[in-house]
Design a protein around this motif. Structure first.
Motif, PDB file in Angstrom:
ATOM      1  N   PHE A  51      13.706  -6.625 -20.005  1.00 10.91           N
ATOM      2  CA  PHE A  51      13.659  -6.714 -18.546  1.00 10.91           C
ATOM      3  C   PHE A  51      12.874  -5.563 -17.942  1.00 10.91           C
ATOM      4  CE2 PHE A  51      15.502  -5.572 -14.421  1.00 10.91           C
ATOM      5  CZ  PHE A  51      15.262  -6.749 -13.713  1.00 10.91           C
ATOM      6  N   LYS A  52      13.073  -4.344 -18.515  1.00  8.21           N
ATOM      7  CA  LYS A  52      12.341  -3.183 -18.019  1.00  8.21           C
ATOM      8  C   LYS A  52      10.838  -3.361 -18.235  1.00  8.21           C
ATOM      9  CE  LYS A  52      12.022   1.853 -18.516  1.00  8.21           C
ATOM     10  NZ  LYS A  52      12.517   3.046 -19.240  1.00  8.21           N
ATOM     11  N   SER A  53      10.484  -3.859 -19.452  1.00 10.16           N
ATOM     12  CA  SER A  53       9.068  -4.107 -19.727  1.00 10.16           C
ATOM     13  C   SER A  53       8.505  -5.176 -18.796  1.00 10.16           C
ATOM     14  CB  SER A  53       8.894  -4.536 -21.187  1.00 10.16           C
ATOM     15  OG  SER A  53       7.557  -4.877 -21.465  1.00 10.16           O
ATOM     16  N   LEU A  54       9.310  -6.231 -18.579  1.00  3.52           N
ATOM     17  CA  LEU A  54       8.878  -7.307 -17.675  1.00  3.52           C
ATOM     18  C   LEU A  54       8.722  -6.800 -16.250  1.00  3.52           C
ATOM     19  CD1 LEU A  54       8.253 -10.308 -17.289  1.00  3.52           C
ATOM     20  CD2 LEU A  54      10.701 -10.704 -16.956  1.00  3.52           C
ATOM     21  N   LEU A  99       5.451  -6.773 -14.135  1.00  3.69           N
ATOM     22  CA  LEU A  99       5.422  -7.431 -12.829  1.00  3.69           C
ATOM     23  C   LEU A  99       4.936  -6.476 -11.744  1.00  3.69           C
ATOM     24  CD1 LEU A  99       6.068  -9.960 -11.207  1.00  3.69           C
ATOM     25  CD2 LEU A  99       8.411  -9.130 -10.934  1.00  3.69           C
ATOM     26  N   GLU A 100       5.392  -5.220 -11.822  1.00  5.62           N
ATOM     27  CA  GLU A 100       4.935  -4.237 -10.834  1.00  5.62           C
ATOM     28  C   GLU A 100       3.430  -4.001 -10.960  1.00  5.62           C
ATOM     29  OE1 GLU A 100       7.294  -0.832 -11.621  1.00  5.62           O
ATOM     30  OE2 GLU A 100       9.085  -1.579 -10.563  1.00  5.62           O
ATOM     31  N   VAL A 143      -2.478  -7.702  -7.779  1.00  5.07           N
ATOM     32  CA  VAL A 143      -2.585  -8.728  -6.732  1.00  5.07           C
ATOM     33  C   VAL A 143      -2.901  -8.089  -5.385  1.00  5.07           C
ATOM     34  CG1 VAL A 143      -1.281 -10.440  -5.419  1.00  5.07           C
ATOM     35  CG2 VAL A 143      -1.135 -10.420  -7.902  1.00  5.07           C
ATOM     36  N   GLU A 144      -2.229  -6.991  -5.091  1.00  4.61           N
ATOM     37  CA  GLU A 144      -2.491  -6.307  -3.822  1.00  4.61           C
ATOM     38  C   GLU A 144      -3.924  -5.775  -3.769  1.00  4.61           C
ATOM     39  OE1 GLU A 144       0.486  -3.314  -3.562  1.00  4.61           O
ATOM     40  OE2 GLU A 144       2.119  -4.707  -3.111  1.00  4.61           O
ATOM     41  N   THR A 145      -4.386  -5.238  -4.910  1.00  8.27           N
ATOM     42  CA  THR A 145      -5.765  -4.752  -4.963  1.00  8.27           C
ATOM     43  C   THR A 145      -6.750  -5.894  -4.772  1.00  8.27           C
ATOM     44  OG1 THR A 145      -5.111  -2.979  -6.480  1.00  8.27           O
ATOM     45  CG2 THR A 145      -7.458  -3.522  -6.366  1.00  8.27           C
ATOM     46  N   LEU A 146      -6.498  -7.013  -5.485  1.00  6.19           N
ATOM     47  CA  LEU A 146      -7.374  -8.172  -5.349  1.00  6.19           C
ATOM     48  C   LEU A 146      -7.333  -8.744  -3.940  1.00  6.19           C
ATOM     49  CD1 LEU A 146      -6.699 -10.020  -8.730  1.00  6.19           C
ATOM     50  CD2 LEU A 146      -8.756  -8.761  -8.072  1.00  6.19           C
TER      51      LEU A 146
END
Length: 287
Positions: free
Chosen positions: A90-93, A97-98, A104-107
């Motif tokens: 979950f931590k890796s996911l 995701l972050e 996504v924000e950069t794009l």
């Protein structure tokens, strides 16, 4: 499992622990009062089948209780290991995701910037197209103005080593029936055949005559009715773009005249009963 079941299990486990404590205390007291007997490892491992087994208040043996507790703890260890694995996953996911969210924000920011750039470029292209259209119309208008004193004579036979100006004056006297003295007074700035001569082409090249005086040009043009029914013609000279526009306007003019309207073509504009004819599909150059 609800809270009541959990509390019951805890009470039972507390009873087991209390009972085990009592048994241990009792054993210690018995050992203190009786002589110590040495036991071999084999005797510790083996116990007579008929030896009494300590039982709990609930009827279960102390060994069974410990085995049950051990099994539960082992099950808890397995579950805890699974939870730790899931936690790492979950931590890796979450980190992935972050990172994806940052991407996504950069794009999105880059896309917004590109969208603004495309909008600006579109506006610039639209503006340039409008400016280009104005410049093109200005050039066409200048070309037309430079040709306003010109007449194109078509169908006049072509001969080798001809004098184009003499040929035109002879044609005007013979076919347009202007008086000889009037023809002799006509002043030409330039007279020449259009285009290069092509061998094997029976059709003669048109002659372009540039008049020195606009009134003389109009006088000759007005005699064009004399050529009705012949292979000759006399017309104003126009740039190629205007000629193409006039080809579009002539059928429309003919149709309007058949309907009883008064239609006149002036350069690349059609006037119907004194009003400018405008239609986006047929006269886009007016928009």
């Amino acid at each position: 499992m609800n809270s009541e079941d959990s509390e019951g299990n805890l009470e039972t486990l507390q009873e087991y622990i209390d009972w085990c404590f009592d048994v241990i205390v009792m054993k210690k007291n018995q050992n203190a009062c009786s002589p110590v007997k040495s036991e071999t490892p084999s005797s510790k491992r083996s116990r007579p089948a008929d030896s009494p087994e300590i039982t709990s208040p609930t009827g279960k043996s102390f060994t069974d209780i410990l085995d049950s507790i051990d099994k539960r703890l082992s099950s808890f260890d397995v579950r805890l290991s699974l939870v730790e694995i899931l936690h790492r996953e979950f931590k890796s996911l979450r980190e992935s995701l972050e990172f994806s969210q940052q991407q996504v924000e950069t794009l999105a920011a880059e896309n917004a910037s590109l969208r603004d750039s495309v909008k600006s470029l579109t506006e610039n292209v639209t503006h340039l197209n409008e400016e280009n259209k104005k410049i093109k119309e200005t050039v066409i208008d200048l070309q037309a103005r430079s040709m306003r004193d010109n007449l194109v004579f078509s169908g006049i036979p072509e001969s080798a080593e001809e004098d184009a100006e003499a040929t035109v004056k002879s044609f005007i006297k013979t076919y347009l029936k202007l008086p000889e003295d009037t023809v002799e007074n006509i002043c030409f700035k330039r007279v020449h055949r259009l285009g290069a001569k092509k061998s094997g082409t029976p059709r003669p090249r048109p002659i372009v005559a540039k008049f020195g005086y606009f009134k003389q040009k109009e006088q000759v043009k007005s005699r064009g009715r004399e050529l009705k029914g012949t292979d000759f013609s006399v017309n104003d000279q126009f740039p190629k773009e205007i000629l193409e526009r006039r080809k579009v306007l002539f059928p429309i003019r003919r149709s309007l005249i058949q309907k009883g309207s008064r239609a006149v073509i002036a350069v690349d504009r059609l006037y119907m009963d004194g009003r400018l004819y405008r239609d986006l599909s047929t006269t886009p150059w007016l928009y």
